[in-house]
Design a protein around this motif. Sequence first.
Motif, PDB file in Angstrom:
ATOM      1  N   LEU A  28       0.855  -1.182   0.000  1.00 25.35           N
ATOM      2  CA  LEU A  28       0.000   0.000   0.000  1.00 25.35           C
ATOM      3  C   LEU A  28       0.894   1.235   0.000  1.00 25.35           C
ATOM      4  CD1 LEU A  28      -2.475  -1.204   2.739  1.00 25.35           C
ATOM      5  CD2 LEU A  28      -3.146  -0.655   0.391  1.00 25.35           C
ATOM      6  N   ASN A  29       0.507   2.218  -0.801  1.00 23.42           N
ATOM      7  CA  ASN A  29       1.232   3.488  -0.877  1.00 23.42           C
ATOM      8  C   ASN A  29       2.734   3.295  -1.100  1.00 23.42           C
ATOM      9  OD1 ASN A  29      -1.281   4.619  -0.263  1.00 23.42           O
ATOM     10  ND2 ASN A  29      -0.821   4.729   1.919  1.00 23.42           N
ATOM     11  N   PRO A  30       3.128   2.461  -2.074  1.00 22.59           N
ATOM     12  CA  PRO A  30       4.559   2.221  -2.273  1.00 22.59           C
ATOM     13  C   PRO A  30       5.264   3.395  -2.946  1.00 22.59           C
ATOM     14  CG  PRO A  30       3.328   1.139  -4.003  1.00 22.59           C
ATOM     15  CD  PRO A  30       2.308   1.708  -3.036  1.00 22.59           C
ATOM     16  N   ALA A  31       6.565   3.482  -2.706  1.00 21.12           N
ATOM     17  CA  ALA A  31       7.450   4.436  -3.384  1.00 21.12           C
ATOM     18  C   ALA A  31       8.802   3.768  -3.502  1.00 21.12           C
ATOM     19  CB  ALA A  31       7.551   5.735  -2.594  1.00 21.12           C
ATOM     20  N   TYR A  32       9.603   4.230  -4.457  1.00 21.07           N
ATOM     21  CA  TYR A  32      10.944   3.667  -4.600  1.00 21.07           C
ATOM     22  C   TYR A  32      11.930   4.744  -5.013  1.00 21.07           C
ATOM     23  CZ  TYR A  32      10.267   3.606  -9.725  1.00 21.07           C
ATOM     24  OH  TYR A  32      10.041   3.966 -11.042  1.00 21.07           O
ATOM     25  N   ALA A  33      13.205   4.472  -4.719  1.00 15.38           N
ATOM     26  CA  ALA A  33      14.287   5.372  -5.114  1.00 15.38           C
ATOM     27  C   ALA A  33      15.453   4.513  -5.592  1.00 15.38           C
ATOM     28  CB  ALA A  33      14.718   6.249  -3.950  1.00 15.38           C
ATOM     29  N   PRO A  34      16.154   4.945  -6.660  1.00 16.33           N
ATOM     30  CA  PRO A  34      17.310   4.176  -7.138  1.00 16.33           C
ATOM     31  C   PRO A  34      18.419   4.133  -6.100  1.00 16.33           C
ATOM     32  CG  PRO A  34      16.605   5.817  -8.765  1.00 16.33           C
ATOM     33  CD  PRO A  34      15.896   6.132  -7.488  1.00 16.33           C
ATOM     34  N   LEU A  35      19.152   3.051  -6.107  1.00 19.13           N
ATOM     35  CA  LEU A  35      20.364   2.921  -5.303  1.00 19.13           C
ATOM     36  C   LEU A  35      21.537   2.806  -6.272  1.00 19.13           C
ATOM     37  CD1 LEU A  35      19.208   0.365  -2.575  1.00 19.13           C
ATOM     38  CD2 LEU A  35      19.569   2.825  -2.285  1.00 19.13           C
ATOM     39  N   GLY A  36      22.357   3.844  -6.346  1.00 18.78           N
ATOM     40  CA  GLY A  36      23.460   3.844  -7.290  1.00 18.78           C
ATOM     41  C   GLY A  36      23.021   4.247  -8.685  1.00 18.78           C
ATOM     42  N   ASN A  37      23.972   4.196  -9.618  1.00 13.94           N
ATOM     43  CA  ASN A  37      23.720   4.657 -10.980  1.00 13.94           C
ATOM     44  C   ASN A  37      23.558   3.524 -11.989  1.00 13.94           C
ATOM     45  OD1 ASN A  37      23.942   7.425 -10.266  1.00 13.94           O
ATOM     46  ND2 ASN A  37      26.189   7.220 -10.264  1.00 13.94           N
ATOM     47  N   GLU A  38      23.679   2.280 -11.548  1.00 16.68           N
ATOM     48  CA  GLU A  38      23.601   1.162 -12.497  1.00 16.68           C
ATOM     49  C   GLU A  38      22.189   1.040 -13.052  1.00 16.68           C
ATOM     50  OE1 GLU A  38      24.316  -3.689 -12.725  1.00 16.68           O
ATOM     51  OE2 GLU A  38      24.591  -2.614 -10.829  1.00 16.68           O
ATOM     52  N   ARG A  39      22.110   0.839 -14.371  1.00 15.03           N
ATOM     53  CA  ARG A  39      20.834   0.626 -15.044  1.00 15.03           C
ATOM     54  C   ARG A  39      20.874  -0.716 -15.770  1.00 15.03           C
ATOM     55  NH1 ARG A  39      20.125   4.191 -12.131  1.00 15.03           N
ATOM     56  NH2 ARG A  39      19.085   6.200 -12.450  1.00 15.03           N
TER      57      ARG A  39
END
Length: 215
Positions: free
Chosen positions: A112-123
């Motif tokens: 519920l109400n999820p959010a995310y943020a990248p960790l590092g620059n790898e794609r």
Amino acid sequence: MSPAPVSRWTAARLAEKAAEIVSDQELPPIVQAGHPVLRTQAIPFDGQLDDALLTALIEVMRRTMHAAPGVGLAAPQIGLPLRLAVVEDMWAPDEDVVRMRNRTPLPFFAVLNPAYAPLGNERAAFYEGCLSVRGYTAVVRRPARIEARWTTPGGATRRAEFAGWQARILQHETDHLAGTLYLDKAEVRSLCTNEEYSARWAHPTPEAAARELGF
């Protein structure tokens, strides 16, 4: 890309629609691209559904995801603009896929109400599909590692790191709740039908497709 408009559904309408979904003897249809519910920001969960209704809705979403079949399903995909998604990836891909895509089992859970943020620059770039864009697939370059935050159906706050295919699943489903489809982030020249993908590009990585299709 401009933010999607926020859904204007009231709490009463959300509860009414959820009750309708769980009371139906048939699984809900998965809405397809072009339906406006997929292009609005879903409403944060703040108790609009009582515990029993929320539990029943999550179970219906789980069965709908399995029947599709898929590895994730967001509430807007069954016509409900609520910040809720379910995920589960217990498929058994071959060893090359496991290694190249870092695809490890992901047991079922709801967010519920999820959010995310990248960790590092790898794609990482891989072909990706969507139950709401039936018949097509395209390459999406996404952060390889993320930190996700969400609330459990029981009300607990969770924070965890995900990598590889698990990170991709969490990003894809969370994006749905912002009114974003994977096509918005895709390499457009990679877009192909599922039939063309199966015939030509069903490899652990999209390198061959990138050479031939020019992306």
